[in-house]
Design a protein around this motif. Structure first.
Motif, PDB file in Angstrom:
ATOM      1  N   LEU A  53       7.581  70.044 -59.319  1.00 50.15           N
ATOM      2  CA  LEU A  53       7.765  68.742 -59.954  1.00 50.15           C
ATOM      3  C   LEU A  53       7.277  67.613 -59.046  1.00 50.15           C
ATOM      4  O   LEU A  53       6.695  66.628 -59.516  1.00 50.15           O
ATOM      5  N   SER A  54       7.500  67.779 -57.744  1.00 46.63           N
ATOM      6  CA  SER A  54       7.048  66.759 -56.793  1.00 46.63           C
ATOM      7  C   SER A  54       5.538  66.622 -56.792  1.00 46.63           C
ATOM      8  O   SER A  54       5.001  65.511 -56.745  1.00 46.63           O
ATOM      9  N   TRP A  99      14.479  60.212 -63.055  1.00 42.66           N
ATOM     10  CA  TRP A  99      13.050  59.971 -62.816  1.00 42.66           C
ATOM     11  C   TRP A  99      12.281  60.087 -64.135  1.00 42.66           C
ATOM     12  O   TRP A  99      11.389  59.289 -64.413  1.00 42.66           O
ATOM     13  N   CYS A 100      12.620  61.073 -64.938  1.00 42.91           N
ATOM     14  CA  CYS A 100      11.923  61.319 -66.206  1.00 42.91           C
ATOM     15  C   CYS A 100      12.085  60.180 -67.201  1.00 42.91           C
ATOM     16  O   CYS A 100      11.243  60.007 -68.096  1.00 42.91           O
ATOM     17  N   GLU A 101      13.141  59.396 -67.075  1.00 44.50           N
ATOM     18  CA  GLU A 101      13.391  58.320 -68.030  1.00 44.50           C
ATOM     19  C   GLU A 101      12.273  57.286 -68.060  1.00 44.50           C
ATOM     20  O   GLU A 101      12.082  56.610 -69.066  1.00 44.50           O
ATOM     21  N   ASP A 102      11.511  57.164 -66.963  1.00 45.10           N
ATOM     22  CA  ASP A 102      10.422  56.197 -66.880  1.00 45.10           C
ATOM     23  C   ASP A 102       9.059  56.817 -67.156  1.00 45.10           C
ATOM     24  O   ASP A 102       8.032  56.196 -66.879  1.00 45.10           O
ATOM     25  N   VAL A 103       9.040  58.028 -67.680  1.00 45.52           N
ATOM     26  CA  VAL A 103       7.792  58.738 -67.942  1.00 45.52           C
ATOM     27  C   VAL A 103       7.679  58.959 -69.447  1.00 45.52           C
ATOM     28  O   VAL A 103       8.636  59.432 -70.072  1.00 45.52           O
ATOM     29  N   PRO A 151       7.922  61.018 -55.958  1.00 41.95           N
ATOM     30  CA  PRO A 151       8.859  62.072 -56.393  1.00 41.95           C
ATOM     31  C   PRO A 151      10.278  61.784 -55.927  1.00 41.95           C
ATOM     32  O   PRO A 151      10.505  60.968 -55.034  1.00 41.95           O
ATOM     33  N   VAL A 152      11.208  62.480 -56.529  1.00 38.80           N
ATOM     34  CA  VAL A 152      12.599  62.446 -56.076  1.00 38.80           C
ATOM     35  C   VAL A 152      12.623  63.021 -54.665  1.00 38.80           C
ATOM     36  O   VAL A 152      11.947  64.014 -54.376  1.00 38.80           O
ATOM     37  N   VAL A 211      19.925  66.763 -57.127  1.00 29.37           N
ATOM     38  CA  VAL A 211      18.479  66.587 -57.243  1.00 29.37           C
ATOM     39  C   VAL A 211      18.050  66.714 -58.705  1.00 29.37           C
ATOM     40  O   VAL A 211      17.218  65.943 -59.185  1.00 29.37           O
ATOM     41  N   ARG A 212      18.632  67.644 -59.422  1.00 27.22           N
ATOM     42  CA  ARG A 212      18.309  67.810 -60.844  1.00 27.22           C
ATOM     43  C   ARG A 212      18.628  66.529 -61.614  1.00 27.22           C
ATOM     44  O   ARG A 212      17.829  66.062 -62.426  1.00 27.22           O
ATOM     45  N   GLU A 213      19.803  65.964 -61.361  1.00 28.09           N
ATOM     46  CA  GLU A 213      20.165  64.703 -62.031  1.00 28.09           C
ATOM     47  C   GLU A 213      19.197  63.587 -61.648  1.00 28.09           C
ATOM     48  O   GLU A 213      18.836  62.760 -62.492  1.00 28.09           O
TER      49      GLU A 213
END
Length: 158
Positions: free
Chosen positions: A135-136, A18-22, A146-147, A11-13
């Protein structure tokens, strides 16, 4: 217990991806609740896991590194990889005999507090899951999906 650590690591990965698009300013923006920002939350998750596992290994707990030195997605991911190299072997080698061993810590009042190793390991698991929930919420505030927090279907039991 290993499966729940593997779940958290997956989930962390997924959150790193997910963060790469923010935009970075959104990742660093102070948010309501939690420990602050999206990126600091991910950093905090890694730091807490690493610190507790070092303590269980009998190694000195390092001072928490300043987040400012890691305040980018690439640096938090690298910090996670470095810590994971030390954490993973300990988690994989877990046995039922370790479960009831005791770790003694001294609190800020000078009192000694004893924790069972199994209690600490479960705390580390729950700690990450707790922050992943935050985070969600923040991802939805950004209008992003969210993931998934679903344990089922991650291939952990194949």
């Amino acid at each position: 217990m290993l499966k729940l650590f593997q779940y958290n690591w997956q989930v962390r990965e997924d959150w790193f991806t997910w963060c790469e698009d923010v935009p970075e300013e959104e990742l660093l923006k102070k948010r309501t609740g939690g420990v602050g920002s999206i990126l600091y939350t991910l950093f905090h998750i890694v730091d807490v896991e690493y610190s507790w596992i070092l303590s269980l290994k009998g190694e000195p707990e390092p001072e928490e590194p300043p987040f400012e030195a890691y305040a980018s997605l690439a640096r938090v991911k690298e910090f996670s990889k470095l810590c994971h190299k030390e954490v993973k072997p300990f988690v994989i080698s877990w046995t039922s005999e370790i479960e009831s061993q005791t770790l003694s810590e001294t609190n800020s009042s000078g009192e000694t507090i004893n924790f069972k190793y199994g209690e600490i390991m479960r705390h580390v698991i729950a700690h990450e899951i707790h922050h992943i929930g935050q985070l969600s919420v923040w991802s939805r505030e950004l209008g992003k999906e969210p993931v998934t927090a679903n344990l089922i279907g991650r291939g952990l039991f194949d």
